[in-house]
Motif scaffolding. Structure first.
Motif, PDB file in Angstrom:
ATOM      1  N   MET A   1      55.325  10.661  53.191  1.00  0.00           N
ATOM      2  CA  MET A   1      56.324  11.713  53.065  1.00  0.00           C
ATOM      3  C   MET A   1      57.707  11.219  53.498  1.00  0.00           C
ATOM      4  SD  MET A   1      58.307  14.378  54.341  1.00  0.00           S
ATOM      5  CE  MET A   1      57.839  14.821  55.983  1.00  0.00           C
TER       6      MET A   1
ATOM      7  N   ASP B   1      63.016  14.301  49.878  1.00  0.00           N
ATOM      8  CA  ASP B   1      62.948  13.526  48.638  1.00  0.00           C
ATOM      9  C   ASP B   1      62.533  14.445  47.483  1.00  0.00           C
ATOM     10  OD1 ASP B   1      62.164  11.885  46.468  1.00  0.00           O
ATOM     11  OD2 ASP B   1      61.592  10.260  47.814  1.00  0.00           O
TER      12      ASP B   1
ATOM     13  N   ASP C   1      62.126  13.793  44.369  1.00  0.00           N
ATOM     14  CA  ASP C   1      61.153  13.202  43.455  1.00  0.00           C
ATOM     15  C   ASP C   1      59.731  13.403  43.957  1.00  0.00           C
ATOM     16  OD1 ASP C   1      63.057  12.367  41.624  1.00  0.00           O
ATOM     17  OD2 ASP C   1      63.298  10.389  42.575  1.00  0.00           O
ATOM     18  N   GLN C   2      59.546  13.346  45.277  1.00  0.00           N
ATOM     19  CA  GLN C   2      58.204  13.568  45.827  1.00  0.00           C
ATOM     20  C   GLN C   2      57.713  14.974  45.550  1.00  0.00           C
ATOM     21  OE1 GLN C   2      58.019  12.469  49.986  1.00  0.00           O
ATOM     22  NE2 GLN C   2      57.409  10.381  49.447  1.00  0.00           N
TER      23      GLN C   2
ATOM     24  N   PHE D   1      53.644  17.238  54.590  1.00  0.00           N
ATOM     25  CA  PHE D   1      54.081  17.882  53.354  1.00  0.00           C
ATOM     26  C   PHE D   1      53.988  19.410  53.426  1.00  0.00           C
ATOM     27  CE2 PHE D   1      53.399  13.657  51.493  1.00  0.00           C
ATOM     28  CZ  PHE D   1      54.529  13.560  50.705  1.00  0.00           C
TER      29      PHE D   1
ATOM     30  N   ASP E   1      55.690  15.033  42.493  1.00  0.00           N
ATOM     31  CA  ASP E   1      54.490  14.201  42.437  1.00  0.00           C
ATOM     32  C   ASP E   1      53.255  15.104  42.264  1.00  0.00           C
ATOM     33  OD1 ASP E   1      52.045  12.901  43.776  1.00  0.00           O
ATOM     34  OD2 ASP E   1      53.449  11.219  43.710  1.00  0.00           O
TER      35      ASP E   1
ATOM     36  N   PRO F   1      51.946  10.048  48.562  1.00  0.00           N
ATOM     37  CA  PRO F   1      52.936   9.070  49.017  1.00  0.00           C
ATOM     38  C   PRO F   1      53.264   9.358  50.483  1.00  0.00           C
ATOM     39  CG  PRO F   1      54.004  10.801  47.749  1.00  0.00           C
ATOM     40  CD  PRO F   1      52.515  11.053  47.659  1.00  0.00           C
TER      41      PRO F   1
ATOM     42  N   VAL G   1      51.328  15.799  45.484  1.00  0.00           N
ATOM     43  CA  VAL G   1      52.065  16.679  46.407  1.00  0.00           C
ATOM     44  C   VAL G   1      51.974  18.123  45.927  1.00  0.00           C
ATOM     45  CG1 VAL G   1      54.344  17.240  47.355  1.00  0.00           C
ATOM     46  CG2 VAL G   1      53.610  14.837  47.177  1.00  0.00           C
TER      47      VAL G   1
END
Length: 196
Positions: free
Chosen positions: A49, A53, A55-56, A96, A59, A47, A62
């Motif tokens: 970045m 976040d 929630d990321q 990331f 993932d 996603p 990630v």
């Protein structure tokens, strides 16, 4: 110590030209004795970045990117040249990461349509250095003329890419060991490693 090298194909689309470069570098690193993992950003889409976040952070892509970068002693980073810079996919990969790259070593390869690759290579090197990593002062770029019928044929480019794979396998564990030693020290003797 067996060098652990992560090879990143930094295109968000199927890119046969860049994939040939990263595969060639990966094979050269293996021949130099490294344990090699390969990551395709086309097959592992991230996603965009968003800083902080939570929630990321959960993932799966990630998590994979962060774990593979933490595992590695060194990197071979490949990018297509888009508008005079690295691909958005590779820049997003960098976004990331930070502690996973610090004190480590990287070599850079690029594929390019009309340019020479210098701008994208410089962008990748700068980004890696801003993450407190070391970069091989040697790189390889394959322009459209390096390929015949879609296959990499330019002997000079092939030689450079092979040398990059070999050199990353050679120097990555040396720098990683020195960085980890620095982290165990205090004050100025720790160098920048003491900040991590």
């Amino acid at each position: 110590m067996t060098p652990k090298i992560l090879v990143v194909c930094g295109s968000s689309r199927v890119d046969g030209k860049l994939e040939q470069l990263t595969a060639l570098a990966a094979n050269s690193a293996r021949q130099a004795g490294a344990e090699v993992r390969e990551l395709s950003l086309e097959r592992t889409p991230l996603p965009v970045m968003v800083w902080g976040d939570a929630d990321q952070a959960k993932d799966p892509a990630v998590i994979e990117v962060r774990e593979s970068a933490a595992w590695a002693d060194g990197f071979i980073l490949g990018t297509p040249e888009y508008h005079g810079s690295m691909s958005g996919a590779l820049k997003n990969w960098f976004d990331f990461l930070y502690p996973e790259l610090a004190g480590k070593f990287a070599g850079v390869v690029a594929s390019t349509g009309g340019g020479t690759g210098d701008m994208s290579i410089t962008a990748v090197k700068n980004c890696f250095q801003w993450c407190h990593g070391f970069v091989l002062p040697f790189h390889a770029a394959a322009t459209a003329t390096a390929y015949e019928a879609g296959e990499l044929r330019d002997a000079r480019v092939i030689d450079r890419v092979r040398r990059i794979g070999h050199d990353v396998a050679r120097y990555a564990p040396v720098l990683r060991a020195a960085f980890e030693d620095g982290r165990s020290r205090e004050g100025v003797a720790a160098g920048f490693a003491g900040l991590h």
